[in-house]
Design an enzyme around this catalytic site. Structure first.
Site, PDB file in Angstrom:
ATOM      1  N   LYS A   1      35.896  70.420  78.981  1.00 25.65           N
ATOM      2  CA  LYS A   1      34.671  69.723  78.654  1.00 25.65           C
ATOM      3  C   LYS A   1      34.924  68.227  78.638  1.00 25.65           C
ATOM      4  O   LYS A   1      36.080  67.843  78.517  1.00 25.65           O
ATOM      5  CB  LYS A   1      34.124  70.189  77.309  1.00 25.65           C
ATOM      6  CG  LYS A   1      35.034  69.836  76.122  1.00 25.65           C
ATOM      7  CD  LYS A   1      34.357  70.138  74.844  1.00 25.65           C
ATOM      8  CE  LYS A   1      33.553  68.971  74.340  1.00 25.65           C
ATOM      9  NZ  LYS A   1      34.313  68.028  73.533  1.00 25.65           N
TER      10      LYS A   1
ATOM     11  N   ASP B   1      35.999  76.196  76.492  1.00 23.06           N
ATOM     12  CA  ASP B   1      35.511  75.698  75.206  1.00 23.06           C
ATOM     13  C   ASP B   1      36.543  76.203  74.215  1.00 23.06           C
ATOM     14  O   ASP B   1      36.582  77.398  73.901  1.00 23.06           O
ATOM     15  CB  ASP B   1      34.130  76.274  74.885  1.00 23.06           C
ATOM     16  CG  ASP B   1      33.588  75.697  73.586  1.00 23.06           C
ATOM     17  OD1 ASP B   1      34.377  75.551  72.626  1.00 23.06           O
ATOM     18  OD2 ASP B   1      32.392  75.385  73.515  1.00 23.06           O
ATOM     19  N   HIS B   2      37.425  75.325  73.758  1.00 23.36           N
ATOM     20  CA  HIS B   2      38.598  75.835  73.038  1.00 23.36           C
ATOM     21  C   HIS B   2      38.240  76.528  71.722  1.00 23.36           C
ATOM     22  O   HIS B   2      39.032  77.294  71.192  1.00 23.36           O
ATOM     23  CB  HIS B   2      39.658  74.745  72.844  1.00 23.36           C
ATOM     24  CG  HIS B   2      39.362  73.779  71.747  1.00 23.36           C
ATOM     25  ND1 HIS B   2      38.494  72.740  71.887  1.00 23.36           N
ATOM     26  CD2 HIS B   2      39.822  73.704  70.478  1.00 23.36           C
ATOM     27  CE1 HIS B   2      38.441  72.054  70.760  1.00 23.36           C
ATOM     28  NE2 HIS B   2      39.235  72.620  69.882  1.00 23.36           N
TER      29      HIS B   2
ATOM     30  N   LYS C   1      39.914  80.217  69.368  1.00 20.27           N
ATOM     31  CA  LYS C   1      40.443  80.208  67.996  1.00 20.27           C
ATOM     32  C   LYS C   1      40.448  81.627  67.457  1.00 20.27           C
ATOM     33  O   LYS C   1      39.478  82.367  67.622  1.00 20.27           O
ATOM     34  CB  LYS C   1      39.582  79.310  67.092  1.00 20.27           C
ATOM     35  CG  LYS C   1      39.764  77.820  67.380  1.00 20.27           C
ATOM     36  CD  LYS C   1      38.971  76.982  66.378  1.00 20.27           C
ATOM     37  CE  LYS C   1      38.912  75.533  66.804  1.00 20.27           C
ATOM     38  NZ  LYS C   1      40.062  74.737  66.432  1.00 20.27           N
TER      39      LYS C   1
ATOM     40  N   GLU D   1      34.679  67.225  60.194  1.00 22.04           N
ATOM     41  CA  GLU D   1      36.008  66.713  60.550  1.00 22.04           C
ATOM     42  C   GLU D   1      36.326  65.485  59.705  1.00 22.04           C
ATOM     43  O   GLU D   1      35.431  64.695  59.422  1.00 22.04           O
ATOM     44  CB  GLU D   1      36.044  66.295  62.019  1.00 22.04           C
ATOM     45  CG  GLU D   1      35.876  67.416  62.993  1.00 22.04           C
ATOM     46  CD  GLU D   1      36.092  66.907  64.412  1.00 22.04           C
ATOM     47  OE1 GLU D   1      37.206  67.075  64.920  1.00 22.04           O
ATOM     48  OE2 GLU D   1      35.161  66.329  64.980  1.00 22.04           O
TER      49      GLU D   1
ATOM     50  N   ASP E   1      29.371  65.956  72.257  1.00 21.85           N
ATOM     51  CA  ASP E   1      30.788  66.239  72.038  1.00 21.85           C
ATOM     52  C   ASP E   1      31.011  67.567  71.303  1.00 21.85           C
ATOM     53  O   ASP E   1      31.980  68.262  71.568  1.00 21.85           O
ATOM     54  CB  ASP E   1      31.403  65.084  71.216  1.00 21.85           C
ATOM     55  CG  ASP E   1      32.901  65.212  71.058  1.00 21.85           C
ATOM     56  OD1 ASP E   1      33.582  65.401  72.084  1.00 21.85           O
ATOM     57  OD2 ASP E   1      33.400  65.134  69.909  1.00 21.85           O
TER      58      ASP E   1
ATOM     59  N   HIS F   1      30.772  73.505  71.212  1.00 20.07           N
ATOM     60  CA  HIS F   1      31.438  74.299  70.176  1.00 20.07           C
ATOM     61  C   HIS F   1      30.447  74.966  69.194  1.00 20.07           C
ATOM     62  O   HIS F   1      30.544  76.151  68.910  1.00 20.07           O
ATOM     63  CB  HIS F   1      32.414  73.435  69.377  1.00 20.07           C
ATOM     64  CG  HIS F   1      33.423  72.718  70.228  1.00 20.07           C
ATOM     65  ND1 HIS F   1      33.948  73.251  71.377  1.00 20.07           N
ATOM     66  CD2 HIS F   1      34.020  71.500  70.089  1.00 20.07           C
ATOM     67  CE1 HIS F   1      34.813  72.403  71.914  1.00 20.07           C
ATOM     68  NE2 HIS F   1      34.868  71.331  71.157  1.00 20.07           N
TER      69      HIS F   1
ATOM     70  N   LYS G   1      32.062  63.383  62.045  1.00 18.19           N
ATOM     71  CA  LYS G   1      33.411  62.833  61.952  1.00 18.19           C
ATOM     72  C   LYS G   1      33.511  61.976  60.707  1.00 18.19           C
ATOM     73  O   LYS G   1      32.502  61.575  60.139  1.00 18.19           O
ATOM     74  CB  LYS G   1      33.708  61.983  63.182  1.00 18.19           C
ATOM     75  CG  LYS G   1      33.734  62.793  64.464  1.00 18.19           C
ATOM     76  CD  LYS G   1      34.777  62.253  65.426  1.00 18.19           C
ATOM     77  CE  LYS G   1      34.804  63.048  66.714  1.00 18.19           C
ATOM     78  NZ  LYS G   1      35.406  64.357  66.606  1.00 18.19           N
TER      79      LYS G   1
HETATM   80  C1  BG6 Z   1      36.889  68.381  70.857  1.00 19.89           C
HETATM   81  C2  BG6 Z   1      36.060  67.143  70.598  1.00 19.89           C
HETATM   82  O1  BG6 Z   1      36.304  69.169  71.849  1.00 19.89           O
HETATM   83  O2  BG6 Z   1      36.996  69.122  69.660  1.00 19.89           O
HETATM   84  C3  BG6 Z   1      36.683  66.320  69.496  1.00 19.89           C
HETATM   85  O3  BG6 Z   1      35.977  66.374  71.784  1.00 19.89           O
HETATM   86  C4  BG6 Z   1      36.884  67.154  68.263  1.00 19.89           C
HETATM   87  O4  BG6 Z   1      35.864  65.194  69.193  1.00 19.89           O
HETATM   88  C5  BG6 Z   1      37.641  68.441  68.603  1.00 19.89           C
HETATM   89  O5  BG6 Z   1      37.627  66.394  67.318  1.00 19.89           O
HETATM   90  C6  BG6 Z   1      37.701  69.363  67.415  1.00 19.89           C
HETATM   91  O6  BG6 Z   1      38.543  70.436  67.698  1.00 19.89           O
HETATM   92  P1  BG6 Z   1      39.371  71.152  66.553  1.00 19.89           P
HETATM   93  O7  BG6 Z   1      40.037  72.284  67.253  1.00 19.89           O
HETATM   94  O8  BG6 Z   1      40.307  70.133  66.006  1.00 19.89           O
HETATM   95  O9  BG6 Z   1      38.364  71.591  65.532  1.00 19.89           O
END
Ligand code: BG6
Length: 491
Positions: free
Chosen positions: A152, A181-182, A186, A220, A239, A244, A344
């Protein structure tokens, strides 16, 4: 499953993602014997580097970011021997000519044409350039064995996402394209499917008859840091929400798929996105709150305001926080609001899904009853708990809410693989279940477009501010009322 040899190419090998996530994930897969016996990692980037120094830097990345801690020297040496650096300009033909000969040499040495994975860990402007070169040079032409992985942001709006999908699907089959989409990799997110569809006790309750509302929060502590250049044009909606949080919503709200199979699951998720009630402009200003952080302290560490961050305009109206209410128009969810929130520079890191059940219709106790809540903590706490009322021991009938808990730490001794480990292995095995299909990405963009359009027309209208280290602006709390007193927060 047959473990084909794997030729893994990373474009953008000098970037942060490679060092922080990709190499540590591949290394962990290697030491836990998940990679095929024959594999090679080709690292491509523009800079000229000394290969030994490059590998040392990757090792430092593993030592710092791997869940297994420091790499064991002999294992690292084995692993690093399979890495080679290829200096090359992504826009030049020669890069792909030498990549192709390296990949083919590797395949010849194993006397087998295995899988090829091309990972695009690059700025969006290079995606089409690299894809085109892979296509014309026939590096990624085997529809069964060759795959590309695209990070992404997938487009910056619906039109660009569609254009990119068209571009890619003209050159590769959908089955060859892995849009990452990581969050879907999880462990705790994957477990939501198990929780919902392997425990029949919850399914009869999982609908508008018993559920009052659902909250999905991804708070975050980190600020934008060095990513201002990208982030100021993107904002929290692009973002985090478009990808997500929408994916979390899909998993929570989807119907049970016909089978645990990629297409069935992706169909079920796409249906959720298509059933989200479209936002009108007045609804955007009523049901979506956006805000930006000002200076403050996060865990006693002073933080500067967003507008003071590197590569951020001092007049920026980009949102670093979004809270919104959305409705899903289908028989299961009619009338049940879903509240999504992300930001954030907030007080804590906390990704939590709260399913709040309805009040009991008939009250026989004097005390106020706190409605049942199911709390799914995704990170940093990894747990699922059910809040229910219980009688306090004593001579009176006094009730208080208590928790029934499942924590990973108590239930399992296994360590949790990182999202990228699960996802990279899936790519090598050709399993797209946890990846985004073209129509899913577009459906998610379609949901957020009216919001982005309304904001674009009036950039500073209703932009709220919140102090770094807090839980966001008060307006976000107002959204929730009259459903809950406040957003759920970790103690
Ligand atoms: C990313 C965003 O895809 O995911 C970042 O671009 C964000 O802005 C991050 O901080 C959050 O991922 P995780 O795995 O740390 O929750």
């Amino acid at each position: 499953r047959k473990a084909y040899p794997a030729a893994i190419t990373i474009f953008g090998a000098k970037g942060d993602l490679t060092r922080r996530k990709l190499i540590p994930a591949l290394y962990n897969l290697f030491i836990e014997n998940h990679l095929p016996a024959l594999f090679e990692i080709f690292c491509v980037d523009f800079q000229t580097v000394d290969e030994a120094a490059f590998k040392n830097d990757l090792l430092a990345g593993v030592n710092e970011f791997s869940r297994n801690g420091k790499a064991e020297p002999s294992k690292w040496a084995d692993f690093a021997a399979r890495i080679s650096y290829l200096q090359g300009d992504f826009t030049k033909k020669e890069t792909y000519v030498s990549l192709k000969s390296k990949v083919e040499d590797f395949e010849k040495s194993g006397k087998q044409r295995g899988n090829r994975m091309f990972y695009f860990a690059v700025a969006p402007r290079f995606i089409e350039v690299i894809a085109e070169a892979l296509y014309t040079r026939k590096l990624c032409s085997n529809k069964v064995h060759d795959r590309i992985v695209v990070e992404k942001p997938f487009g910056t709006d619906l039109d660009t996402a569609k254009k990119l999908n068209r571009f890619l699907t003209k050159r590769f089959s959908e089955k060859q394209i892995y849009r990452i989409d990581h969050y879907l990799g999880k462990e705790t997110v994957q477990n939501i499917m198990a929780f919902r569809f392997a425990n029949f006790v919850f399914e009869p309750l999982w609908n508008k008859n018993y559920i009052d509302h659902i909250q999905i929060s991804v708070a975050e502590q980190v600020s934008v840091g060095k990513r201002g250049g990208y982030y100021d044009a993107a904002g929290a909606m692009r973002d985090m929400i478009q990808n997500h949080l929408m994916q979390l919503l899909c998993i929570v709200a989807m119907e049970c798929p016909g089978a645990y199979k990629a297409e069935a699951i992706r169909d079920a998720k796409t249906k959720v996105l298509k059933n989200i009630r479209p936002f009108t402009t007045p609804q955007v200003f009523k049901n979506v709150v956006r805000a930006q952080y000002t200076a403050g302290e996060v865990d006693d560490v002073p933080k500067i305001a967003y507008r003071q961050e590197e590569q951020v305009s001092p007049e920026s109206t980009t949102e670093t926080f979004v809270a919104l209410k959305m409705m899903i128009d289908n028989p299961r969810w009619e009338g049940v609001p879903f509240f999504l929130r992300t930001g954030k520079s907030m007080a804590r890191q906390s990704s939590v899904i709260v399913v709040q059940f309805k009040d009991s219709p008939h009250k026989i106790f004097k005390d106020d009853i706190v409605p049942n809540r199911l709390i799914i903590s995704i990170q940093p706490e990894l747990e699922i708990s059910l809040l229910f009322e219980s009688k306090v021991p004593g001579l009176q009938m006094k009730l208080v809410p208590v928790e029934m808990d499942f924590t990973y730490q108590e239930a399992y001794t296994e360590s949790l693989p990182e999202a990228y480990e699960a996802l990279l292995l899936d790519v090598l095995q050709g399993d797209a279940t946890l990846f985004m299909r073209a129509d899913q990405v577009e459906a998610a963009w379609k949901v957020v477009m009216p919001i982005l359009d309304a904001w674009k027309k009036s950039p500073s209208k209703q932009l709220h501010f919140y102090e770094s280290g807090t839980w966001g602006p008060a307006a976000a709390g107002n959204l929730l009322k009259p459903y809950a007193k406040e957003w759920y927060r970790l103690p």
